[in-house]
Design a protein around this motif. Structure first.
Motif, PDB file in Angstrom:
ATOM      1  N   THR A  76       0.808  -1.226   0.000  1.00 35.64           N
ATOM      2  CA  THR A  76       0.000   0.000   0.000  1.00 35.64           C
ATOM      3  C   THR A  76       0.840   1.274   0.000  1.00 35.64           C
ATOM      4  O   THR A  76       0.432   2.266  -0.616  1.00 35.64           O
ATOM      5  CB  THR A  76      -1.001   0.029   1.170  1.00 35.64           C
ATOM      6  N   ALA A  77       1.976   1.267   0.651  1.00 33.89           N
ATOM      7  CA  ALA A  77       2.808   2.487   0.657  1.00 33.89           C
ATOM      8  C   ALA A  77       3.274   2.813  -0.764  1.00 33.89           C
ATOM      9  O   ALA A  77       3.121   3.946  -1.236  1.00 33.89           O
ATOM     10  CB  ALA A  77       3.996   2.330   1.596  1.00 33.89           C
ATOM     11  N   ALA A  78       3.814   1.817  -1.448  1.00 34.19           N
ATOM     12  CA  ALA A  78       4.292   2.037  -2.816  1.00 34.19           C
ATOM     13  C   ALA A  78       3.127   2.355  -3.756  1.00 34.19           C
ATOM     14  O   ALA A  78       3.230   3.252  -4.607  1.00 34.19           O
ATOM     15  CB  ALA A  78       5.057   0.813  -3.316  1.00 34.19           C
ATOM     16  N   LEU A 139      10.038   2.707  -2.468  1.00 37.00           N
ATOM     17  CA  LEU A 139       9.241   1.918  -1.528  1.00 37.00           C
ATOM     18  C   LEU A 139       9.009   0.502  -2.046  1.00 37.00           C
ATOM     19  O   LEU A 139       9.068  -0.462  -1.282  1.00 37.00           O
ATOM     20  CB  LEU A 139       7.915   2.612  -1.234  1.00 37.00           C
ATOM     21  N   ALA A 140       8.758   0.377  -3.338  1.00 36.11           N
ATOM     22  CA  ALA A 140       8.596  -0.954  -3.921  1.00 36.11           C
ATOM     23  C   ALA A 140       9.892  -1.753  -3.803  1.00 36.11           C
ATOM     24  O   ALA A 140       9.871  -2.936  -3.446  1.00 36.11           O
ATOM     25  CB  ALA A 140       8.161  -0.845  -5.381  1.00 36.11           C
ATOM     26  N   GLY A 141      11.012  -1.095  -4.066  1.00 37.24           N
ATOM     27  CA  GLY A 141      12.310  -1.768  -3.926  1.00 37.24           C
ATOM     28  C   GLY A 141      12.597  -2.184  -2.492  1.00 37.24           C
ATOM     29  O   GLY A 141      13.084  -3.295  -2.243  1.00 37.24           O
ATOM     30  N   LEU A 142      12.294  -1.309  -1.560  1.00 37.35           N
ATOM     31  CA  LEU A 142      12.496  -1.647  -0.144  1.00 37.35           C
ATOM     32  C   LEU A 142      11.598  -2.810   0.270  1.00 37.35           C
ATOM     33  O   LEU A 142      12.027  -3.699   1.011  1.00 37.35           O
ATOM     34  CB  LEU A 142      12.221  -0.431   0.741  1.00 37.35           C
ATOM     35  N   ARG A 143      10.368  -2.792  -0.194  1.00 31.44           N
ATOM     36  CA  ARG A 143       9.432  -3.881   0.136  1.00 31.44           C
ATOM     37  C   ARG A 143       9.936  -5.196  -0.441  1.00 31.44           C
ATOM     38  O   ARG A 143       9.929  -6.215   0.229  1.00 31.44           O
ATOM     39  CB  ARG A 143       8.044  -3.528  -0.425  1.00 31.44           C
ATOM     40  N   ALA A 149      10.842  -1.502   8.372  1.00 31.74           N
ATOM     41  CA  ALA A 149       9.801  -0.480   8.214  1.00 31.74           C
ATOM     42  C   ALA A 149      10.364   0.926   8.383  1.00 31.74           C
ATOM     43  O   ALA A 149       9.911   1.862   7.722  1.00 31.74           O
ATOM     44  CB  ALA A 149       8.680  -0.724   9.214  1.00 31.74           C
ATOM     45  N   GLY A 150      11.363   1.093   9.228  1.00 35.36           N
ATOM     46  CA  GLY A 150      11.958   2.412   9.451  1.00 35.36           C
ATOM     47  C   GLY A 150      12.539   3.001   8.176  1.00 35.36           C
ATOM     48  O   GLY A 150      12.471   4.219   7.956  1.00 35.36           O
ATOM     49  N   ALA A 151      13.090   2.152   7.327  1.00 35.33           N
ATOM     50  CA  ALA A 151      13.647   2.638   6.063  1.00 35.33           C
ATOM     51  C   ALA A 151      12.536   3.174   5.171  1.00 35.33           C
ATOM     52  O   ALA A 151      12.676   4.223   4.531  1.00 35.33           O
ATOM     53  CB  ALA A 151      14.409   1.523   5.352  1.00 35.33           C
ATOM     54  N   ALA A 152      11.408   2.465   5.132  1.00 33.39           N
ATOM     55  CA  ALA A 152      10.275   2.916   4.319  1.00 33.39           C
ATOM     56  C   ALA A 152       9.721   4.235   4.847  1.00 33.39           C
ATOM     57  O   ALA A 152       9.378   5.131   4.063  1.00 33.39           O
ATOM     58  CB  ALA A 152       9.187   1.852   4.291  1.00 33.39           C
TER      59      ALA A 152
END
Length: 185
Positions: A76-78, A139-143, A149-152
């Motif tokens: 959802t974030a991305a 955000l998609a890459g981090l996911r 979660a802190g990175a996002a």
């Protein structure tokens, strides 16, 4: 800071979804719907960002309640930033930069048709669009990488803070350049 009002549903989603994404989506939908209704009550047509936000949260709320364990949930974030990016790019493509409506809340109406006002809003909208695009991809890459979660959260904060600072500073810079006879950059 008048642009913050346009992002209230998104902030509501972030705040409430920490407890439950379904209720975060529903609360954001109510917030976006109230903005649309408020515009109707005041006789202001709903702007693209407001309508787009309501559409996004209507769809997300439907998905969230239909399947609380939906594979959409972790993304959802991305997806949210991707939707905002799409909205901003479309507003530029149809020559109605989403920031125009926001800027008109604080700028005297006699300046609304001035070419510099329009150009400043095209540039500001492009910066927001680029930031939303980069943030969604990050955000998609981090996911995908399973980052904490802190990175996002840090990426999301930067994705809003950078264009917000630019928005606050750029109009004065553009006016100063125009007064000096230099073209707006």
């Amino acid at each position: 800071m008048s642009y913050l009002r346009s992002f209230i549903p998104w902030l509501v989603f972030v705040a409430v979804s920490t407890a439950d994404w379904r209720w975060g989506a529903a609360a954001a939908l109510v917030s976006a719907g109230s903005q649309v209704l408020q515009g109707r009550r005041t006789g202001s047509p709903a702007d693209l960002l407001t309508v787009s936000t309501a559409v996004y949260f209507a769809a997300l709320t439907a998905v969230a309640f239909a399947d609380p364990d939906s594979p959409v949930h972790p993304w959802t974030a991305a997806l949210s930033l991707g939707w905002l990016a799409l909205t901003a790019w479309v507003s530029l493509a149809i020559r109605r930069p989403f920031t125009l409506v926001i800027a008109k809340r604080t700028v005297p109406s006699e300046l609304w048709e001035h070419p510099l006002f329009r150009r400043v809003n095209v540039v500001i909208t492009a910066v927001w669009a680029a930031s939303f695009t980069v943030t969604a991809a990050a955000l998609a890459g981090l996911r995908e990488a399973g980052a904490p979660a802190g990175a996002a959260v840090a990426v999301q904060v930067a994705g809003f803070a950078i264009p917000a600072v630019f928005t606050a500073r750029y109009p004065a810079r553009a006016r100063a350049k125009a007064r000096s006879g230099n073209p707006v950059a």
